[in-house]
Design an enzyme around this catalytic site. Sequence first.
Site, mmCIF file in Angstrom:
data_model
loop_
_atom_site.group_PDB
_atom_site.id
_atom_site.type_symbol
_atom_site.label_atom_id
_atom_site.label_comp_id
_atom_site.label_asym_id
_atom_site.label_seq_id
_atom_site.Cartn_x
_atom_site.Cartn_y
_atom_site.Cartn_z
ATOM 1 N N GLU A 180 1.391 -3.649 -3.270
ATOM 2 C CA GLU A 180 2.507 -4.302 -2.282
ATOM 3 C C GLU A 180 3.279 -3.000 -3.667
ATOM 4 O O GLU A 180 4.479 -3.201 -2.650
ATOM 5 C CB GLU A 180 2.456 -5.531 -2.553
ATOM 6 N N HIS A 225 -3.904 -3.005 -5.921
ATOM 7 C CA HIS A 225 -2.162 -3.531 -5.125
ATOM 8 C C HIS A 225 -1.313 -2.458 -4.084
ATOM 9 O O HIS A 225 -0.459 -2.349 -4.336
ATOM 10 C CB HIS A 225 -1.297 -3.479 -6.759
ATOM 11 N N CYS A 242 -7.029 -7.602 -5.756
ATOM 12 C CA CYS A 242 -7.272 -7.635 -7.106
ATOM 13 C C CYS A 242 -8.538 -8.404 -7.823
ATOM 14 O O CYS A 242 -9.401 -8.717 -7.435
ATOM 15 C CB CYS A 242 -6.348 -7.474 -7.851
#
Length: 363
Positions: free
Chosen positions: A340, A338, A248
């Site tokens: 995660e 992202h 990001c």
Amino acid sequence: MLVLEDGRVFRGTPYGAEGETFGEMVFNTGMTGYQETLTDPSYHRQIVAMTAPHIGNTGVNDEDPESRRVWVAGYVVREPSRVVSSWRATGSLEDYLKQQGVVGIALPGTRALTRHLRERGAMRAGIFSSPLRPVEELVERVRQAPKMEGSALAEEVSTAEPYVVKAIGGKRFTVAAVDLGIKGMTPQRLAERGCEVHVLPATATFEDILAVEPDGVFFSNGPGDPATADVTALRKVLEAGIPFFGICFGNQIFGRALGLSTYKLRYGHRGVNQPVQDRRTGKVEISAHNHGFAVRAPLDGPFDTPYGRAEVSHVNLNDGCVEGLRLLDRPAFSVQYHPEAAAGPHDAAYLFDEFCELMEAAS
């Protein structure tokens, strides 16, 4: 009232704390994960409108927050849930917003608001609870709020002091993670792979990074304009050949370190349903996003940088913007989204494995 800087006004009822707040008006298309959205530091100084029509169904809990507090400047929903239906819930979303002092509004026109932002672009806005003043006065106050362009916000959300997230199981690697607005699940994903993660403030220098004796360096997500960020430390990491992974905001800083420019997207990508293609394999991942800026890079093959050749590794299939960069002659890569998956799909979790593979090869 929700007042946009171009004079558009939406009326609704107070939701959460009452008062007034200002920020950049954006929308999030996620059907789930509102608590992760609220606590994502990348939303600092933004008013977030949820496009899903019913918000608050599962309440809030103590497990899902991604940071120490709610970071959104304001919150816009269509229909708040009247009951909480989850065995994990410890309270209601509205009470949570009140406790955190987050001014919100429930209004029937979230679809009209989203269409307006898609046509006109993200813009400044304000939410005002009663007593209300003349609309012209409120519009002028909104226009006096700072723009997102030129805003340096990473230091405002970063940790003040370094801390360590221990490896789960046996320790394999030491990672220096520069916190530009890091989400809690990110060091957790690294720890699950045997990484001891030393989380450093956004102001960390190259010497601070070296002091950790890292096997790899990670730059996190975060808010603000990447053109304001100092890329000196990252350039020294690349010069030293230390394996690097950025996501990001970290992707945007990586691009600038390579000599590329960044620009503001019309209304950004925010949600958990963005299709991204890995150009090496052709595979399409559905991924979680939260960014209003992007890197401008050549899409037609490798290009030269001060650190050797680089390429665009991933692209967004909705608008073609750059979603990943990779050096071909040094161990460094980044993605704009992202991996995660908090909240969101797990399609991109393999990127943490690739980072570990780079560190393994360099050891």
